[in-house]
Design a protein around this motif. Sequence first.
Motif, PDB file in Angstrom:
ATOM      1  N   LEU A 183      51.804 -40.393 -17.238  1.00 37.36           N
ATOM      2  CA  LEU A 183      53.013 -40.536 -16.421  1.00 37.36           C
ATOM      3  C   LEU A 183      52.794 -41.283 -15.115  1.00 37.36           C
ATOM      4  O   LEU A 183      53.697 -41.962 -14.643  1.00 37.36           O
ATOM      5  CB  LEU A 183      53.582 -39.157 -16.107  1.00 37.36           C
TER       6      LEU A 183
ATOM      7  N   VAL B 181      46.888 -30.478 -21.555  1.00 40.09           N
ATOM      8  CA  VAL B 181      48.236 -31.038 -21.689  1.00 40.09           C
ATOM      9  C   VAL B 181      48.668 -31.665 -20.370  1.00 40.09           C
ATOM     10  O   VAL B 181      49.198 -32.771 -20.312  1.00 40.09           O
ATOM     11  CB  VAL B 181      49.233 -29.934 -22.094  1.00 40.09           C
ATOM     12  N   LEU B 182      48.373 -30.941 -19.291  1.00 42.93           N
ATOM     13  CA  LEU B 182      48.776 -31.417 -17.971  1.00 42.93           C
ATOM     14  C   LEU B 182      48.021 -32.685 -17.590  1.00 42.93           C
ATOM     15  O   LEU B 182      48.621 -33.659 -17.108  1.00 42.93           O
ATOM     16  CB  LEU B 182      48.518 -30.306 -16.961  1.00 42.93           C
TER      17      LEU B 182
ATOM     18  N   GLY C 108      49.160 -35.566 -19.756  1.00 44.01           N
ATOM     19  CA  GLY C 108      50.503 -35.957 -19.363  1.00 44.01           C
ATOM     20  C   GLY C 108      50.502 -36.713 -18.046  1.00 44.01           C
ATOM     21  O   GLY C 108      51.196 -37.719 -17.890  1.00 44.01           O
TER      22      GLY C 108
ATOM     23  N   VAL D  10      55.460 -43.461 -12.921  1.00 44.14           N
ATOM     24  CA  VAL D  10      56.048 -42.974 -11.669  1.00 44.14           C
ATOM     25  C   VAL D  10      55.840 -44.005 -10.565  1.00 44.14           C
ATOM     26  O   VAL D  10      56.749 -44.317  -9.792  1.00 44.14           O
ATOM     27  CB  VAL D  10      55.432 -41.615 -11.282  1.00 44.14           C
TER      28      VAL D  10
ATOM     29  N   GLN E 107      40.868 -26.570 -13.118  1.00 44.47           N
ATOM     30  CA  GLN E 107      41.395 -27.852 -13.588  1.00 44.47           C
ATOM     31  C   GLN E 107      42.704 -27.588 -14.306  1.00 44.47           C
ATOM     32  O   GLN E 107      42.895 -26.523 -14.893  1.00 44.47           O
ATOM     33  CB  GLN E 107      40.378 -28.461 -14.548  1.00 44.47           C
ATOM     34  N   GLY E 108      43.623 -28.520 -14.220  1.00 44.31           N
ATOM     35  CA  GLY E 108      44.832 -28.382 -15.003  1.00 44.31           C
ATOM     36  C   GLY E 108      44.495 -28.385 -16.480  1.00 44.31           C
ATOM     37  O   GLY E 108      43.454 -28.898 -16.887  1.00 44.31           O
ATOM     38  N   SER E 109      45.362 -27.796 -17.282  1.00 47.97           N
ATOM     39  CA  SER E 109      45.088 -27.755 -18.714  1.00 47.97           C
ATOM     40  C   SER E 109      45.129 -29.166 -19.292  1.00 47.97           C
ATOM     41  O   SER E 109      45.586 -30.099 -18.644  1.00 47.97           O
ATOM     42  CB  SER E 109      46.121 -26.883 -19.409  1.00 47.97           C
TER      43      SER E 109
END
Lengths: 134, 235
Positions: B106, B98-99, B102, B110, B94-96
């Motif tokens: 976002l 923070v990622l 974020g 986007v 899994q992404g951290s």
Amino acid sequence: MSALTAIGEVLVLLGTFFYILSALGLIRMPDVYNRMQTATKSATLGSLGVIIGVGIWALGTDFGSAAWLTKTIVIAVFLLLTNPISAHALIRAAYKSGIPLWEGSVVDKYREHIDAKTTETETPEETPEEGGEE
Amino acid sequence: MLKRALAIITLLIIGYWLAQGLAGVPFGEDKMLVGQYYLDNVKEQTGAVNAVTAVVVNYRGFDTLGEVTVLFIASTGVGALLWKRKKERTAETQGSIVLTTGTRLLVPFVMLFGAYIFIHGHLTPGGGFPGGATIATAFLLLYMAFVQYEIPHKAFEKIEGAVGMAYVLVGLIGLAIGGYFLFDWIWQTWSFGTENIGRLISGGFIPIIYTIIGLKVGTELSGIIDNMVKEEVNE
């Protein structure tokens, strides 16, 4: 030349100065992590200076309108949000793929943390060696 | 070594040949034949301020239909090549935090920006293809940050087909009203938004076509991403 133009020009100059610093840091720093540190921080600050500076600069000219500043602020906020996240992801990926720290580094708490975790769960995980090959 | 040297020499000869050919073309001179016509008439004939999108959608709309078809075939081709009975995402990490946080923050922006690009195709640079690609980027972000994320397939595939048909339908309405395929009936026949050149509600059918293309490109590229990141699972 109005005061707004002058402020904008000063901001753009500051921003480009920080760009130069960040480019210098890329050459000067010893390992990936230090390079990311200098590159992301000063490049983000430099971009903010240049972008906001252009917005304010445009306000001072006769063709400028508030639309310029609005757009530049939107871009600046977007950059301010995304740049640290991308830097974080890059550094984390670099660490996970085993890129060593600089040989002069003294402490690596993250590796200790991972090691503590792996001894708990008995599943060894690949972690980068300390002490770099320069 | 010999191979590389031969390749470099061949490339140099080809490059010199191309440069010789280009040396005869004068730069910086007014050489516009059709271009001047576009620039002179784009506002009255199409209502668009952005001449590029007017050319792409109005004057040369058939090429855009071809491009959309190419993208559709690419998406279908990727789907056919990577077709497996049972596919799942097999990403391990899994992404951290923070990622993921974020990304969560976002992604709506986007997507909003992508929609902004394709809705304002007749006013600002961009149009359907960049807008759609931006929207697909949002889905790529979701795929990269979350292990479990999958696009809603049912909805996506239906939207993809429906907007593709909508493009042809808009063209066919033009054929029925104005006599040729992709005739801009909203501008030429209805004169809708004629006083509004330069504002959002203008530009004939350019915003409509570009909304269609944006949705199509966005869903198609997301589908390609989805096909590419999945792997076969054996039971």
